[in-house]
Design a protein around this motif. Structure first.
Motif, PDB file in Angstrom:
ATOM      1  N   GLY A  98       0.795  -1.226   0.000  1.00 39.39           N
ATOM      2  CA  GLY A  98       0.000   0.000   0.000  1.00 39.39           C
ATOM      3  C   GLY A  98       0.825   1.273   0.000  1.00 39.39           C
ATOM      4  O   GLY A  98       0.371   2.310   0.470  1.00 39.39           O
ATOM      5  N   LYS A  99       2.020   1.222  -0.561  1.00 40.04           N
ATOM      6  CA  LYS A  99       2.916   2.377  -0.551  1.00 40.04           C
ATOM      7  C   LYS A  99       2.700   3.321  -1.729  1.00 40.04           C
ATOM      8  O   LYS A  99       3.304   4.386  -1.773  1.00 40.04           O
ATOM      9  N   VAL A 100       1.848   2.931  -2.675  1.00 38.07           N
ATOM     10  CA  VAL A 100       1.592   3.765  -3.850  1.00 38.07           C
ATOM     11  C   VAL A 100       0.090   3.857  -4.090  1.00 38.07           C
ATOM     12  O   VAL A 100      -0.643   2.891  -3.879  1.00 38.07           O
ATOM     13  N   PRO A 101      -0.383   5.015  -4.536  1.00 40.93           N
ATOM     14  CA  PRO A 101      -1.809   5.131  -4.873  1.00 40.93           C
ATOM     15  C   PRO A 101      -2.102   4.395  -6.187  1.00 40.93           C
ATOM     16  O   PRO A 101      -1.192   4.138  -6.976  1.00 40.93           O
ATOM     17  N   ASP A 102      -3.362   4.106  -6.398  1.00 42.78           N
ATOM     18  CA  ASP A 102      -3.795   3.407  -7.607  1.00 42.78           C
ATOM     19  C   ASP A 102      -3.897   4.394  -8.773  1.00 42.78           C
ATOM     20  O   ASP A 102      -4.837   5.186  -8.816  1.00 42.78           O
ATOM     21  N   PRO A 103      -2.974   4.346  -9.727  1.00 48.79           N
ATOM     22  CA  PRO A 103      -3.044   5.275 -10.859  1.00 48.79           C
ATOM     23  C   PRO A 103      -4.129   4.912 -11.867  1.00 48.79           C
ATOM     24  O   PRO A 103      -4.444   5.696 -12.751  1.00 48.79           O
ATOM     25  N   THR A 104      -4.728   3.716 -11.713  1.00 49.22           N
ATOM     26  CA  THR A 104      -5.707   3.251 -12.700  1.00 49.22           C
ATOM     27  C   THR A 104      -7.133   3.679 -12.399  1.00 49.22           C
ATOM     28  O   THR A 104      -8.027   3.404 -13.194  1.00 49.22           O
ATOM     29  N   GLY A 105      -7.361   4.316 -11.252  1.00 47.90           N
ATOM     30  CA  GLY A 105      -8.717   4.733 -10.918  1.00 47.90           C
ATOM     31  C   GLY A 105      -9.668   3.581 -10.681  1.00 47.90           C
ATOM     32  O   GLY A 105     -10.847   3.672 -10.995  1.00 47.90           O
TER      33      GLY A 105
END
Length: 141
Positions: A98-105
């Motif tokens: 969970g260290k990165v946000p979801d860029p795919t929406g």
């Protein structure tokens, strides 16, 4: 859900099989689409359970099909180049942890633009992102 070492390994191998020519950001996007399937909110998802289950569900990620040329690498019969697998492991760990946000929406599907014909499901789905050689979708019928 707690991911096992096997989940991390299978996700990294899937990223190599599906997106080895992509940037780290591209591999993270593919990993997020997989995470969105893992976290779909259903107790028993038809996509499989956990990262390994989702990645290796029949006919979901072609790199795991026994007739795919990538399968020999993913199954360990052939060795994946160290640097390529190392990048895929970084992407897998960042997404699982969970260290990165979801860029795919919220995408649960994608396809490679190198395909001659887009899959039929893409026509009625909502495109959320185009990154590198992949196009991402959600609300797939």
């Amino acid at each position: 859900m707690t991911a096992t070492d096997r989940d991390r390994d299978i996700l990294a191998r899937t990223l190599w099989g599906e997106a080895r020519g992509e940037s780290l950001a591209g591999q993270i996007a593919v990993a997020c689409a997989i995470r969105n399937r893992v976290d779909d909110g259903k107790t028993k998802s038809w996509w499989g359970e956990g990262y390994a289950g989702v990645c290796q569900a029949p006919y979901q990620f072609s790199c795991w099909n026994k007739n795919d040329p990538n399968f020999a690498y993913l199954s360990g019969a052939k060795q994946i180049p160290f640097r390529e697998l190392a990048q895929a492991r970084i992407a897998a760990d960042q997404v699982i942890d969970g260290k990165v946000p979801d860029p795919t929406g919220g995408a649960t599907h994608y396809y490679a633009i190198t395909m001659k014909t887009p899959p039929a499901w893409a026509a009625k789905a909502k495109q959320t992102l185009k990154l590198g050689n992949h196009v991402f979708f959600k609300e797939v019928p």
